[in-house]
Design a protein around this motif. Sequence first.
Motif, PDB file in Angstrom:
ATOM      1  N   PRO A 330       0.838  -1.198   0.000  1.00 33.91           N
ATOM      2  CA  PRO A 330       0.000   0.000   0.000  1.00 33.91           C
ATOM      3  C   PRO A 330       0.876   1.252   0.000  1.00 33.91           C
ATOM      4  O   PRO A 330       1.945   1.281   0.627  1.00 33.91           O
ATOM      5  CB  PRO A 330      -0.784  -0.116   1.310  1.00 33.91           C
ATOM      6  N   CYS A 331       0.428   2.281  -0.700  1.00 36.24           N
ATOM      7  CA  CYS A 331       1.198   3.520  -0.771  1.00 36.24           C
ATOM      8  C   CYS A 331       0.244   4.696  -0.944  1.00 36.24           C
ATOM      9  O   CYS A 331      -0.953   4.518  -1.189  1.00 36.24           O
ATOM     10  CB  CYS A 331       2.222   3.477  -1.910  1.00 36.24           C
ATOM     11  N   TYR A 332       0.801   5.903  -0.823  1.00 37.49           N
ATOM     12  CA  TYR A 332      -0.011   7.109  -0.899  1.00 37.49           C
ATOM     13  C   TYR A 332       0.744   8.179  -1.669  1.00 37.49           C
ATOM     14  O   TYR A 332       1.955   8.332  -1.523  1.00 37.49           O
ATOM     15  CB  TYR A 332      -0.338   7.621   0.508  1.00 37.49           C
ATOM     16  N   GLY A 333       0.004   8.907  -2.496  1.00 37.12           N
ATOM     17  CA  GLY A 333       0.605  10.008  -3.231  1.00 37.12           C
ATOM     18  C   GLY A 333      -0.463  10.849  -3.892  1.00 37.12           C
ATOM     19  O   GLY A 333      -1.660  10.560  -3.799  1.00 37.12           O
ATOM     20  N   LEU A 334      -0.030  11.898  -4.558  1.00 36.80           N
ATOM     21  CA  LEU A 334      -0.957  12.771  -5.275  1.00 36.80           C
ATOM     22  C   LEU A 334      -0.170  13.590  -6.275  1.00 36.80           C
ATOM     23  O   LEU A 334       1.056  13.752  -6.153  1.00 36.80           O
ATOM     24  CB  LEU A 334      -1.729  13.665  -4.312  1.00 36.80           C
ATOM     25  N   ALA A 335      -0.884  14.106  -7.289  1.00 38.19           N
ATOM     26  CA  ALA A 335      -0.229  14.846  -8.367  1.00 38.19           C
ATOM     27  C   ALA A 335       0.499  16.078  -7.855  1.00 38.19           C
ATOM     28  O   ALA A 335       1.555  16.457  -8.377  1.00 38.19           O
ATOM     29  CB  ALA A 335      -1.269  15.248  -9.417  1.00 38.19           C
ATOM     30  N   GLU A 336      -0.066  16.739  -6.834  1.00 36.30           N
ATOM     31  CA  GLU A 336       0.552  17.953  -6.308  1.00 36.30           C
ATOM     32  C   GLU A 336       1.903  17.691  -5.652  1.00 36.30           C
ATOM     33  O   GLU A 336       2.672  18.626  -5.414  1.00 36.30           O
ATOM     34  CB  GLU A 336      -0.394  18.627  -5.311  1.00 36.30           C
TER      35      GLU A 336
END
Length: 572
Positions: A330-336
């Motif tokens: 599992p991982c987390y990210g965003l374009a910003e």
Amino acid sequence: MARSLVDLLITHAAEHPDRTAYRFLVTGDSDGEVQDISYGRLADRARAIASWLQDRGLTGSRAMLLYPPGLEFIAGYLGCLAAGVVAVPGVPPRGRSHNHRALTRMRRLMADADATVILGGREVIDALGTMDQHLPEPAEVTRVATEDIPDDLSADWREPTLDADTVAFLQYTSGSTSAPRGVMVTHGNLLDNERIITQRMGHTSDAVAAHGGELFVSWLPVYHDMGLIGPVLNTVYLGATSTLFSPLHFLQQPGRWLDAVSRYRPHTSGAPNFAYELSLRHATPAFVDGLHLGDWQVAFNGAEPVRAATLRRFADTFAPAGFRREALYPCYGLAEATLMVTGGSPGAGPVLLDADGPHAGAADAAAVGTGRPGPGLTVVIADPETHEELPDGEVGEIRVGGASVAKGYWRNALATRETFRAGVAGRDGRLLRTGDLGFLRDGELFVTGRIKDLIVVDGRNHYPQDLELSAETAHPALRPGCTAAFSVDAGVEGEQAVLVAETAPDAAAEADKITDVVRRAIGDTHGLAVRQVVLVRPGTIPKTSSGKIQRHACRAAYLDGTLSPIGVPAAG
């Protein structure tokens, strides 16, 4: 030291010109037609496209990229970077069948970016000729099929002046209820995030070599950050080899994904949670028996809520094929933040948290950790109103700082100031407001939802993804990852919850029974009475390009009465 991915591409082309950079499965089948491109060929094509752009004085301008799935997009994207042109990846049109909403979005993106050139495949460029009424005047925007740009222009390429702060491309965030926002991702942002992906996912030279140079298998759309920054650009960052195919071919036959992983044995492959669920629904014993998944080291899961139940079932179902629970990532990210913010340690397996604390079990309702911040990144949990940092275990807004955080939103100073310039009491520097809710526990980030999606009924907070999971597991007719929960103003009754779920058209005869089952499940699990359960046809619920449910858009369609429900929804 490399100033951009273009520098790395040219280095790989000089050192390993015949090494395969990418292969593309034309039909999505591992035993079907395969197209590939070497590093030497890719560098030549990128330089030729860059030279064509430079000769027309387009350096510094914006180029809309409209390509069907395939290798030509990669050459066009890298050609923009090599020319100092700002790339703007977009969703390619599909001839006359392209729906009105997609055309409207494409036009908005072109206008917002002030694009002066469209790069695309031949079929796309031809199709645009039938859509002139939906696009800016032809005289204002040059269109070219990059396959038609001759190779010999490569010799005329001139190295552009680039630095870490030069904008490389605009990544438009998905959203149908607000104006598009183009995230300005710089060359420095890209290099920093590729460094983080490499470190966090264990893409060491030894690990890649142990897989024969095979890094990724991916069907993720390349016009979206997760499909582009991860599988495509981390490949050229490291000089490895990756296998790509169309998202449509995955959706048509989900088994193609794991079949390709089995055949090419990459180090890493992954997708949003819904893709794991689709794979499970098509996992017959005969199919599992024919797979070899023991070499799969990182099975990343991100871009939407990660479900503990999905992780457990996927590990159990594919264990006979050699898949290891420890590969789940599992991982987390965003374009910003360009892409990746947090991720686990390869081989450690997911961290689950229930009421009794962390454990190695598989409680379906457990919160799933998304790992720790990448090296050089700071993650802070803050009260969204007071901007005070919160202690471990308390839910607040996730805020991020570091060199991967993008420059801001294109030509939107107000939104940039609100989102990218947040402060936290007692801390120096500015942080990115993600709009996501979560908490930290022993350095591990747990994402709990979106600030604006929170449902508050009778003073109690409900996360929509929790309601959606309960609904989807209550009845097999509901499609995984295709349910939206939101609240509406019911007048004197106050805020009330509504749930919209996609199901097969042939479920109409059992609509009442299905809605009753869903109501009971949500009532029993969450103590919440749902005002209405609406069953709709597949493809009805709005989603972002990465597969996230657009709850606000679904709520707007519900209030407008444009959902076209299957059967007659039961009202509360």
